[in-house]
Structures are given as C-alpha cells and as structure tokens.
Design a protein around this motif. Structure first.
Motif, PDB file in Angstrom:
ATOM      1  N   ALA A 122       3.253 -14.894  31.766  1.00 35.73           N
ATOM      2  CA  ALA A 122       2.289 -15.681  30.677  1.00 35.73           C
ATOM      3  C   ALA A 122       2.562 -17.000  31.213  1.00 35.73           C
ATOM      4  CB  ALA A 122       2.809 -15.708  29.224  1.00 35.73           C
ATOM      5  N   THR A 147      -1.149 -12.439  31.619  1.00 33.61           N
ATOM      6  CA  THR A 147      -1.167 -11.977  30.353  1.00 33.61           C
ATOM      7  C   THR A 147      -1.804 -12.957  29.297  1.00 33.61           C
ATOM      8  OG1 THR A 147       1.018 -12.489  29.514  1.00 33.61           O
ATOM      9  CG2 THR A 147       0.784 -10.257  30.683  1.00 33.61           C
ATOM     10  N   SER A 177       3.636 -13.539  25.421  1.00 42.12           N
ATOM     11  CA  SER A 177       3.493 -12.423  24.497  1.00 42.12           C
ATOM     12  C   SER A 177       4.358 -11.082  24.877  1.00 42.12           C
ATOM     13  CB  SER A 177       1.982 -11.980  24.769  1.00 42.12           C
ATOM     14  OG  SER A 177       1.947 -11.625  26.509  1.00 42.12           O
TER      15      SER A 177
END
Length: 260
Positions: A122, A147, A177
C-alpha cells in the motif's frame, strides 16, 4: 569504517540521517550533501527538475572528499517521475561521474520490498493525487502489486517537514489494507525515523519510509550488512547474500552486481 553518501534536496528532514547513524553500527557514517531545491512544490515539473544531471553532479565532489563508498539520490519525486528506465539512467550517470555505486530512494523502495519478500504493498503518500499515482505506477513497472494509493494532498516539502508522528500514523492507516504486506511512505522531506517502531506496531506489518530506505540502499551498495531493530523490519534481520533479480526489476544502479 563504512562511509556512504546522500544527495539530499533542500533542508527539510535531513536530521533523520544523524538519527539513523546513532542507531546503526558505530563504524557506519552517513554523509549528507544538500543539492539545490529552488522550488519545493509537489508538482511534476519542479520535482523532476530536482533530478537533472547538473544538480546532481554539483554535489559529487564534496561526497568524494568524504570518501563515500556509495551514493544515493535521496529524493523520491526527483527519480520516480522519470519512470523505471529513466531512474536507472539517472543513477547510472551519477555512478559514472562519482566512480562509486549509485542509486536513488525510489529504486531503493523496490529493493527494500524485495528484501522483505513482499509482493503487495500500500502506498501512503503525502503528495497530491497525480504525483502519488506516479509513484504507484513506478512500483507497478517492476511487477509489484499496489493494493491502494492514498494521497494526503500536501503541496510542498516544507509542509511535510513539520508533520507530527500522529499525522504520519494517520497517513499510514489511511492507506493500509488487509491485502497489503507492507506500507510504503515516500517523501524524504517527511520525518519518519523516530516513528518506525510505533508505525509497525500500530499496523502490524512492515513500514518502509523514504529516508530509512535511502540508508539501507546506500549500505547495500557498499556491501555493508546492517542490523538495527529500532529502524523497523527492514533492519530487523541480518542481511542475507544477494540473489539475482529477473527483468521486471532491471538494473537499479551502476558499478555493482548486487540486487537485494
């Protein structure tokens, strides 16, 4: 003594480097030379201008006098905005001029993710959305899965430089996430070194930040293993012998054969 050098644009979060030097082995020296940063705006044109050959070359002589064994261009936007191949061309020219291995923070992020064995990350970026997406695109060029990308919309380096630990944590949480194996926080103007243990504890996974990654990249190029748990998961384990990296990654520096 292992001495590694950094070309750092302007004066924002360079005090991260003496902090890291204290946490690393006493025989490791991190030398910072400041390059010109006439426009610290987080827009594509001024960020790209920070990484022009003339600006980078201007700092080489001072680092050479310090006896550095490697050099890292410690600027994210001034490298990833050039794209994967352009970033490689940039540091190859730097290595030829300096006569030592060279790389950049952006390329260092890729090597750091690979060292951790992660594939999905991320991105927690201070930048405006358009610039943050360019960093994610840079990562995807290497085959990495992003992501999600969270952009805080900061408009200039001076704003990022005064962020608190709480703001950095909020940024990381906003991007994270369950699918992400690590959270990446670019921007060498952002103070993060003092916050790494808290960030990783809060998220329960590795967190990679720009100045931390720059230090590891410089030491990797100098063939100097380093262990410093207070600098996060990236420094929490003894370095292993490097393994070759297939295309998707490319050559990230000149005058060296190591890729991890």
């Amino acid at each position: 003594m292992t001495t590694v050098g950094f070309l750092y644009p302007g004066h924002f979060a360079e005090d991260d480097y003496p902090r890291m030097e204290i946490l690393l082995d006493s025989t490791i020296r991190l030398v910072v030379h400041h390059t010109e940063s006439p426009d610290a705006a987080y827009r594509e044109e001024p960020l790209s201008a920070l990484g022009t050959p003339g600006r980078l070359a201007a700092g080489i002589e001072e680092l050479q006098r310090s006896g550095v064994q490697s050099i890292v261009w410690a600027c994210d936007g001034g490298s990833f905005l050039y794209g994967w191949q352009g970033a490689h061309d940039q540091v190859a020219a730097l290595a030829r001029a300096a006569g030592v291995p060279a790389s950049s923070t952006s390329i260092g992020f890729v090597h750091a993710v690979r060292k951790l064995g992660a594939e999905r990350v991320a991105v927690a970026a201070t930048y405006p959305e358009a610039v943050a997406e360019r960093f994610s695109a840079f990562l995807r060029e290497t085959g990495m899965e992003v992501t999600g990308t969270h952009a805080a919309g900061v408009t200039e380096a001076a704003e990022a430089a005064v962020w608190s630990a709480e703001q950095v944590l909020d940024l990381a949480r906003a991007a994270d996430s369950p699918e992400a194996e690590a959270v990446l926080i670019p921007d060498t103007a952002l103070h993060t070194v003092s916050h790494l243990p808290e960030l990783e504890e809060a998220l329960g996974k590795p967190v990679l930040t720009a100045n931390q990654v720059a230090a590891r990249e410089a030491l990797r190029l100098a063939d100097r293993p380093a262990w410093a748990p207070r600098l996060g998961a990236l420094f929490a384990h003894r370095e292993q012998p490097p393994a070759p990296v297939s295309r998707g990654s490319g050559r990230a520096y000149a005058h060296s054969k190591k890729d991890q």
